[in-house]
Design a protein around this motif. Structure first.
Motif, PDB file in Angstrom:
ATOM      1  N   GLY A  83       1.264  -1.264   0.042  1.00  0.00           N
ATOM      2  CA  GLY A  83       0.023   0.019   0.151  1.00  0.00           C
ATOM      3  C   GLY A  83       0.838   1.126   0.022  1.00  0.00           C
ATOM      4  N   GLN A  84       1.956   1.556   0.139  1.00  0.00           N
ATOM      5  CA  GLN A  84       3.018   2.564   0.231  1.00  0.00           C
ATOM      6  C   GLN A  84       3.927   2.482  -1.013  1.00  0.00           C
ATOM      7  N   GLY A  85       3.436   1.481  -2.531  1.00  0.00           N
ATOM      8  CA  GLY A  85       4.648   1.782  -3.079  1.00  0.00           C
ATOM      9  C   GLY A  85       5.560   0.052  -3.046  1.00  0.00           C
ATOM     10  N   TYR A  86       5.860   0.160  -1.996  1.00  0.00           N
ATOM     11  CA  TYR A  86       6.938  -1.098  -1.968  1.00  0.00           C
ATOM     12  C   TYR A  86       6.549  -2.767  -2.590  1.00  0.00           C
ATOM     13  N   ARG A  87       7.623  -3.194  -3.770  1.00  0.00           N
ATOM     14  CA  ARG A  87       6.774  -4.984  -4.353  1.00  0.00           C
ATOM     15  C   ARG A  87       7.208  -6.041  -3.932  1.00  0.00           C
ATOM     16  N   ALA A 145      11.518  -1.566  -2.753  1.00  0.00           N
ATOM     17  CA  ALA A 145      11.767   0.127  -2.963  1.00  0.00           C
ATOM     18  C   ALA A 145      10.514   0.863  -3.285  1.00  0.00           C
ATOM     19  N   PRO A 146       9.508   2.047  -3.176  1.00  0.00           N
ATOM     20  CA  PRO A 146       8.773   2.377  -4.609  1.00  0.00           C
ATOM     21  C   PRO A 146      10.212   3.910  -5.407  1.00  0.00           C
ATOM     22  N   PRO A 147      10.033   3.493  -6.563  1.00  0.00           N
ATOM     23  CA  PRO A 147      10.757   4.597  -7.273  1.00  0.00           C
ATOM     24  C   PRO A 147      10.872   6.139  -7.135  1.00  0.00           C
ATOM     25  N   THR A 148      10.238   6.433  -6.114  1.00  0.00           N
ATOM     26  CA  THR A 148      10.036   7.975  -5.534  1.00  0.00           C
ATOM     27  C   THR A 148      11.167   7.952  -4.478  1.00  0.00           C
ATOM     28  N   ALA A 149      11.818   6.542  -3.540  1.00  0.00           N
ATOM     29  CA  ALA A 149      11.633   7.065  -2.199  1.00  0.00           C
ATOM     30  C   ALA A 149      13.403   6.783  -2.608  1.00  0.00           C
TER      31      ALA A 149
END
Length: 177
Positions: free
Chosen positions: A74-78, A93-97
């Motif tokens: 839900g926080q963008g982690y795969r 990690a999400p690309p924005t982190a």
């Protein structure tokens, strides 16, 4: 020319970078996690490292892992699965982190103890930090930063890492007696 693996001298900003990441994650997992730990070489003052923060989100039992996976998604982690290490779940990690390595581990499981005992062992032994750092710097100069090179780098340092992990368990056992 292929880029080489980057191993940097210790950066005193790494603990601050960890804390920033911890603060981003904590609101989403605080009621689920026992702790969020800074692990890996960036958590050891004086240790050379790839400049990527490693974090463990420690949950109390295996049954909490599906909820952790869901919340991180839900926080963008795969979720990447255990990557061959049972009782440790890896996340991209999400690309924005900021770039970092995130793992979910069960409290007092082997993956959890491997991470924290090695970190704590190295923090107390500058001679081992020097030996480990020198190996990592030398290996980074030998291998390219592509998938095969990173795998070869990890394999080449694994014997020393395994030795240091074994020593960290022995030191813990000696301290407990």
């Amino acid at each position: 020319m292929t880029d080489m693996i980057v191993v940097s001298d210790y950066d005193p900003q790494w603990p601050e970078q960890f804390e920033d990441l911890r603060q981003r994650l904590a609101p989403h997992v605080a009621d689920l996690a026992v702790s969020i730990e800074h692990v890996g070489s960036t958590a050891v003052p004086g240790c050379a490292a790839k400049p990527i923060i490693d974090l463990d989100i420690v949950v109390p039992e295996e049954a909490a892992m599906p909820e952790l996976i869901s919340r991180l998604a839900g926080q963008g982690y795969r979720h990447e699965g255990d990557l061959g290490i049972r009782r440790r779940e890896a996340f991209q990690a999400p690309p924005t982190a900021p770039e970092h390595h995130l793992y979910g581990v069960v409290a007092d499981s082997k993956p959890h103890l491997d991470h924290v005992l090695l970190r704590d062992y190295l923090r107390q032994r500058p001679d081992e930090i020097h030996r480990y750092s020198a190996l990592k710097v030398a290996l980074a100069q030998r291998f390219p930063a592509d998938k095969e090179g990173r795998a070869a780098y990890s394999t080449a340092k694994s014997a020393l890492v395994e030795n240091l992990v074994a020593r960290s368990y022995a030191a813990r056992a000696a301290g407990a007696s």
